[in-house]
Motif scaffolding. Structure first.
Motif, PDB file in Angstrom:
ATOM      1  N   VAL A   1       0.871  -1.178   0.000  1.00 41.95           N
ATOM      2  CA  VAL A   1       0.000   0.000   0.000  1.00 41.95           C
ATOM      3  C   VAL A   1       0.902   1.221   0.000  1.00 41.95           C
ATOM      4  CG1 VAL A   1      -0.184   0.017   2.526  1.00 41.95           C
ATOM      5  CG2 VAL A   1      -1.924   1.176   1.142  1.00 41.95           C
ATOM      6  N   ASP A   2       0.533   2.219  -0.773  1.00 40.70           N
ATOM      7  CA  ASP A   2       1.338   3.431  -0.868  1.00 40.70           C
ATOM      8  C   ASP A   2       0.468   4.632  -0.533  1.00 40.70           C
ATOM      9  OD1 ASP A   2       2.823   5.730  -1.898  1.00 40.70           O
ATOM     10  OD2 ASP A   2       4.173   4.223  -2.754  1.00 40.70           O
ATOM     11  N   TYR A   3       0.673   5.179   0.654  1.00 36.94           N
ATOM     12  CA  TYR A   3      -0.102   6.329   1.105  1.00 36.94           C
ATOM     13  C   TYR A   3       0.364   7.609   0.417  1.00 36.94           C
ATOM     14  CZ  TYR A   3      -1.406   3.087   4.840  1.00 36.94           C
ATOM     15  OH  TYR A   3      -1.878   2.004   5.529  1.00 36.94           O
ATOM     16  N   ASP A   4       1.676   7.771   0.270  1.00 43.86           N
ATOM     17  CA  ASP A   4       2.209   8.998  -0.324  1.00 43.86           C
ATOM     18  C   ASP A   4       1.790   9.149  -1.780  1.00 43.86           C
ATOM     19  OD1 ASP A   4       3.452   9.628   2.054  1.00 43.86           O
ATOM     20  OD2 ASP A   4       5.352   8.684   1.506  1.00 43.86           O
ATOM     21  N   LEU A   5       1.766   8.038  -2.487  1.00 44.18           N
ATOM     22  CA  LEU A   5       1.362   8.075  -3.893  1.00 44.18           C
ATOM     23  C   LEU A   5      -0.036   8.664  -4.029  1.00 44.18           C
ATOM     24  CD1 LEU A   5       2.192   7.138  -6.806  1.00 44.18           C
ATOM     25  CD2 LEU A   5       0.951   5.032  -6.338  1.00 44.18           C
ATOM     26  N   ASN A   6      -0.899   8.305  -3.076  1.00 43.84           N
ATOM     27  CA  ASN A   6      -2.273   8.758  -3.153  1.00 43.84           C
ATOM     28  C   ASN A   6      -2.414  10.259  -2.905  1.00 43.84           C
ATOM     29  OD1 ASN A   6      -5.211   7.786  -3.251  1.00 43.84           O
ATOM     30  ND2 ASN A   6      -5.168   9.076  -1.440  1.00 43.84           N
ATOM     31  N   LEU A   7      -1.503  10.826  -2.121  1.00 41.10           N
ATOM     32  CA  LEU A   7      -1.624  12.240  -1.777  1.00 41.10           C
ATOM     33  C   LEU A   7      -1.606  13.138  -3.016  1.00 41.10           C
ATOM     34  CD1 LEU A   7       0.712  12.443   1.362  1.00 41.10           C
ATOM     35  CD2 LEU A   7      -1.788  12.461   1.317  1.00 41.10           C
ATOM     36  N   THR A   8      -0.793  12.744  -4.001  1.00 38.55           N
ATOM     37  CA  THR A   8      -0.654  13.573  -5.205  1.00 38.55           C
ATOM     38  C   THR A   8      -1.367  12.986  -6.412  1.00 38.55           C
ATOM     39  OG1 THR A   8       1.509  14.275  -4.400  1.00 38.55           O
ATOM     40  CG2 THR A   8       1.019  14.711  -6.707  1.00 38.55           C
ATOM     41  N   TYR A   9      -1.454  11.637  -6.471  1.00 33.89           N
ATOM     42  CA  TYR A   9      -1.886  11.007  -7.725  1.00 33.89           C
ATOM     43  C   TYR A   9      -3.168  10.208  -7.605  1.00 33.89           C
ATOM     44  CZ  TYR A   9       2.885  12.297  -8.795  1.00 33.89           C
ATOM     45  OH  TYR A   9       4.048  13.001  -8.961  1.00 33.89           O
ATOM     46  N   ALA A  10      -3.981  10.487  -6.598  1.00 32.71           N
ATOM     47  CA  ALA A  10      -5.261   9.797  -6.470  1.00 32.71           C
ATOM     48  C   ALA A  10      -6.110  10.032  -7.713  1.00 32.71           C
ATOM     49  CB  ALA A  10      -5.996  10.288  -5.229  1.00 32.71           C
ATOM     50  N   PHE A  11      -6.630   8.952  -8.269  1.00 36.81           N
ATOM     51  CA  PHE A  11      -7.515   9.000  -9.432  1.00 36.81           C
ATOM     52  C   PHE A  11      -6.846   9.594 -10.666  1.00 36.81           C
ATOM     53  CE2 PHE A  11     -10.121   9.596  -5.582  1.00 36.81           C
ATOM     54  CZ  PHE A  11     -10.796   8.390  -5.595  1.00 36.81           C
ATOM     55  N   LYS A  12      -5.508   9.470 -10.750  1.00 37.46           N
ATOM     56  CA  LYS A  12      -4.790  10.035 -11.895  1.00 37.46           C
ATOM     57  C   LYS A  12      -3.950   8.994 -12.635  1.00 37.46           C
ATOM     58  CE  LYS A  12      -4.464  14.806 -10.202  1.00 37.46           C
ATOM     59  NZ  LYS A  12      -5.178  14.668  -8.927  1.00 37.46           N
ATOM     60  N   ILE A  13      -3.724   7.828 -12.044  1.00 37.32           N
ATOM     61  CA  ILE A  13      -2.920   6.800 -12.695  1.00 37.32           C
ATOM     62  C   ILE A  13      -3.845   5.913 -13.523  1.00 37.32           C
ATOM     63  CG2 ILE A  13      -1.341   4.878 -12.342  1.00 37.32           C
ATOM     64  CD1 ILE A  13      -0.472   6.168  -9.752  1.00 37.32           C
ATOM     65  N   GLN A  14      -3.508   5.752 -14.802  1.00 41.96           N
ATOM     66  CA  GLN A  14      -4.372   5.037 -15.736  1.00 41.96           C
ATOM     67  C   GLN A  14      -3.696   3.782 -16.278  1.00 41.96           C
ATOM     68  OE1 GLN A  14      -4.983   8.615 -18.329  1.00 41.96           O
ATOM     69  NE2 GLN A  14      -7.148   8.100 -18.068  1.00 41.96           N
ATOM     70  N   ILE A  15      -4.508   2.931 -16.892  1.00 47.58           N
ATOM     71  CA  ILE A  15      -3.976   1.782 -17.609  1.00 47.58           C
ATOM     72  C   ILE A  15      -3.286   2.282 -18.876  1.00 47.58           C
ATOM     73  CG2 ILE A  15      -6.136   1.400 -18.883  1.00 47.58           C
ATOM     74  CD1 ILE A  15      -5.586  -1.604 -18.734  1.00 47.58           C
ATOM     75  N   SER A  16      -2.163   1.670 -19.211  1.00 47.14           N
ATOM     76  CA  SER A  16      -1.466   2.070 -20.436  1.00 47.14           C
ATOM     77  C   SER A  16      -2.224   1.567 -21.650  1.00 47.14           C
ATOM     78  CB  SER A  16      -0.043   1.511 -20.444  1.00 47.14           C
ATOM     79  OG  SER A  16      -0.067   0.094 -20.590  1.00 47.14           O
ATOM     80  N   LYS A  17      -2.006   2.213 -22.778  1.00 44.78           N
ATOM     81  CA  LYS A  17      -2.688   1.792 -24.001  1.00 44.78           C
ATOM     82  C   LYS A  17      -2.263   0.393 -24.432  1.00 44.78           C
ATOM     83  CE  LYS A  17      -3.503   6.440 -25.794  1.00 44.78           C
ATOM     84  NZ  LYS A  17      -3.240   7.419 -26.898  1.00 44.78           N
ATOM     85  N   SER A  18      -0.983   0.071 -24.214  1.00 49.98           N
ATOM     86  CA  SER A  18      -0.505  -1.245 -24.663  1.00 49.98           C
ATOM     87  C   SER A  18      -1.107  -2.371 -23.831  1.00 49.98           C
ATOM     88  CB  SER A  18       1.028  -1.308 -24.606  1.00 49.98           C
ATOM     89  OG  SER A  18       1.504  -1.156 -23.280  1.00 49.98           O
ATOM     90  N   LEU A  19      -1.271  -2.154 -22.523  1.00 47.93           N
ATOM     91  CA  LEU A  19      -1.920  -3.185 -21.705  1.00 47.93           C
ATOM     92  C   LEU A  19      -3.412  -3.236 -21.994  1.00 47.93           C
ATOM     93  CD1 LEU A  19      -1.968  -5.312 -19.472  1.00 47.93           C
ATOM     94  CD2 LEU A  19      -2.118  -3.469 -17.797  1.00 47.93           C
ATOM     95  N   ASP A  20      -4.023  -2.079 -22.134  1.00 46.55           N
ATOM     96  CA  ASP A  20      -5.459  -2.030 -22.383  1.00 46.55           C
ATOM     97  C   ASP A  20      -5.838  -2.773 -23.657  1.00 46.55           C
ATOM     98  OD1 ASP A  20      -8.065  -1.331 -21.761  1.00 46.55           O
ATOM     99  OD2 ASP A  20      -7.943   0.630 -22.743  1.00 46.55           O
ATOM    100  N   SER A  21      -4.958  -2.719 -24.641  1.00 40.32           N
ATOM    101  CA  SER A  21      -5.240  -3.372 -25.921  1.00 40.32           C
ATOM    102  C   SER A  21      -5.300  -4.897 -25.795  1.00 40.32           C
ATOM    103  CB  SER A  21      -4.172  -2.980 -26.950  1.00 40.32           C
ATOM    104  OG  SER A  21      -2.910  -3.548 -26.615  1.00 40.32           O
TER     105      SER A  21
END
Length: 457
Positions: A277-297
């Motif tokens: 679990v990463d608490y610090d990551l959430n402080l700045t990037y909550a709801f901003k990290i997306q699936i990459s196009k290559s994985l999504d494909s």
């Protein structure tokens, strides 16, 4: 002097271990003993859920499964994603490196102290041997993680000379080891796991998912051999593991992806629980990290893994305001190791039933694959990517080893959306086998130990 160092570090680590123990599956530590000397002490050390909690998000950001925000620059999250010249500032400590070695130190203490105990009876002798075996599996897991994050892949043909990580096996603060070679770390991991598997009465599964057993040791051994390119031994270990436990979870029954430690405890697939679990990551990037196009494909709309982990806007799921990650060793990974090993050892048709079985538990109304022999290995690797994304760096490890094969060479392209021109703008291209695939060792670490040679950038 060494004795004083030893007991100082010992006290700190045991206090840390006991204080960080949480009630997990109704097993609660009951001692504050800073000098473990009994079987109960060692069992309580192994019951600390801190051993199962780790954070290797930077290794996942370096892979090609996630898309990171455009403003993620000049700090270690963004630097890792961009394969920057420097990841760490002069005063920043690498949390992956630090926390992993803290857990290795705990296991070093356990193995040393338990080995010194003279058992009073056969039951105690057996219990001590099992505790040591479980500590060795945990230690091997962390060493393998570190070696693949900070060192070259085994398959580049230079494992005997390429540097990986310091091999620390003693709880002594005065010892500052140099970086061992990739070969040395892998030899140690194999020896640790082999010793654990051979331990008499070593259970198939531990008391809980945070306690290693023979099944998880075999699973980790199969992972190790796969990363070495030793497919015959990977297949052998995978078969032995699956003969002990092969349960699968039907994703149609889920409303959320199992990520937390308690989620993993209810998951019949899990052989050894490891979550992050990463608490610090959430402080700045909550709801901003997306699936990459290559994985999504690679996903279809009927794949529950896509539905459960990413929302309608392609945002990576974060629960309770925190990013959670599943690093557990589980049956699906072992199945995929077996499938890849079969495909690489002249038995590609035998890999298809394995893929079809997994897909039926992951995809709505999944139909059996019909694939030509030559396409089975790429199909296995695609399924591996769908199943094991954000899994503590496994995709990064795969990229490094697959870049040694001409047909799987891949550039890592970093691009950000240009809102003014309404298009993606490429800002970085990382070539196959770039030295920047190796995580930078933080200056704080190399300054503290001048024998640790930095990675080339």
């Amino acid at each position: 002097m060494k004795t004083k160092h030893y007991f100082f570090i010992l006290s700190l680590v045991i206090i840390y271990t006991i204080s960080s123990c949480e009630k997990f599956l109704d097993i609660t530590p009951s001692t504050g003993n800073v000098n473990p000397s009994t079987l109960k002490d060692f069992q309580e050390m192994l019951n600390s859920d801190s051993i199962a909690r780790c954070n290797f998000i930077l290794a996942d950001l370096m892979a090609d499964d996630l898309s990171f925000p455009a403003f993620a620059r000049n700090e270690f999250y963004g630097n890792s994603y961009m394969y920057a010249q420097h990841i760490w500032g002069p005063g920043e400590m690498d949390f992956m490196y630090k926390s992993a070695y803290e857990r290795i130190l705990q296991m070093n203490i356990l193995i040393l102290k338990a080995s010194e105990v003279k058992p009073k009876n056969e039951d105690e002798k057996k219990g001590l041997a099992i505790a040591i075996a479980q500590a060795k599996v945990n230690r091997a897991w962390y060493f393998l993680q570190l070696a693949n994050i900070y060192g070259q892949d085994f398959t580049n043909g230079k494992a005997a000379t390429e540097l990986a990580i310091p091999i620390s096996l003693v709880p002594d603060a005065s010892v500052k080891p140099k970086r061992g070679t990739v070969q040395a770390v892998y030899d140690l991991v194999i020896a640790e796991l082999t010793d654990a598997i051979a331990t008499p009465d070593f259970p198939v599964m531990g008391n809980t998912i945070i306690h290693p057993g023979k099944a998880s040791a075999l699973a980790l051994l199969s992972r190790t051999y796969l990363l070495m390119g030793n497919y015959a031994e990977a297949l052998k270990a995978a078969d032995e593991c699956l003969a002990l436990k092969s349960s699968l979870l039907d994703y149609k029954t889920l409303t959320a992806s199992p990520l937390k430690l308690l989620d993993q405890s209810r998951n019949p697939e899990v052989l050894l629980g490891k979550t992050g679990v990463d608490y610090d990551l959430n402080l700045t990037y909550a709801f901003k990290i997306q699936i990459s196009k290559s994985l999504d494909s690679l996903f279809t709309s009927s794949d529950y893994r896509r539905r459960l982990n990413f929302d309608y806007y392609d945002i990576f799921a974060n629960e309770d305001g925190k990013y959670h990650f599943n690093y557990s060793i589980a049956v699906p990974e072992v199945m995929l190791i077996k499938a890849e090993s079969l495909a690489r050892t002249g038995k590609p048709k035998e890999a298809l039933p394995i893929l079809n079985l997994l897909r039926k538990n992951r995809i709505e109304n999944a139909t059996d694959l019909q694939v030509a022999d030559i396409e089975i290995l790429p199909t296995v690797l695609q399924e591996r990517r769908r199943e094991l994304f954000c899994h503590g760096g496994l995709r990064l490890f795969d990229l490094k080893r697959l870049n040694r094969e001409q047909r799987f060479l891949k550039n890592i392209v970093r691009s950000f959306y240009d809102s003014e021109n309404y298009q993606d703008t490429t800002v970085a291209i990382i070539k196959p086998n770039s030295p920047r695939y190796l995580m930078e060792i933080a200056p704080l670490i190399t300054n503290n130990n001048k024998d640790i040679i930095p990675n080339p950038r």
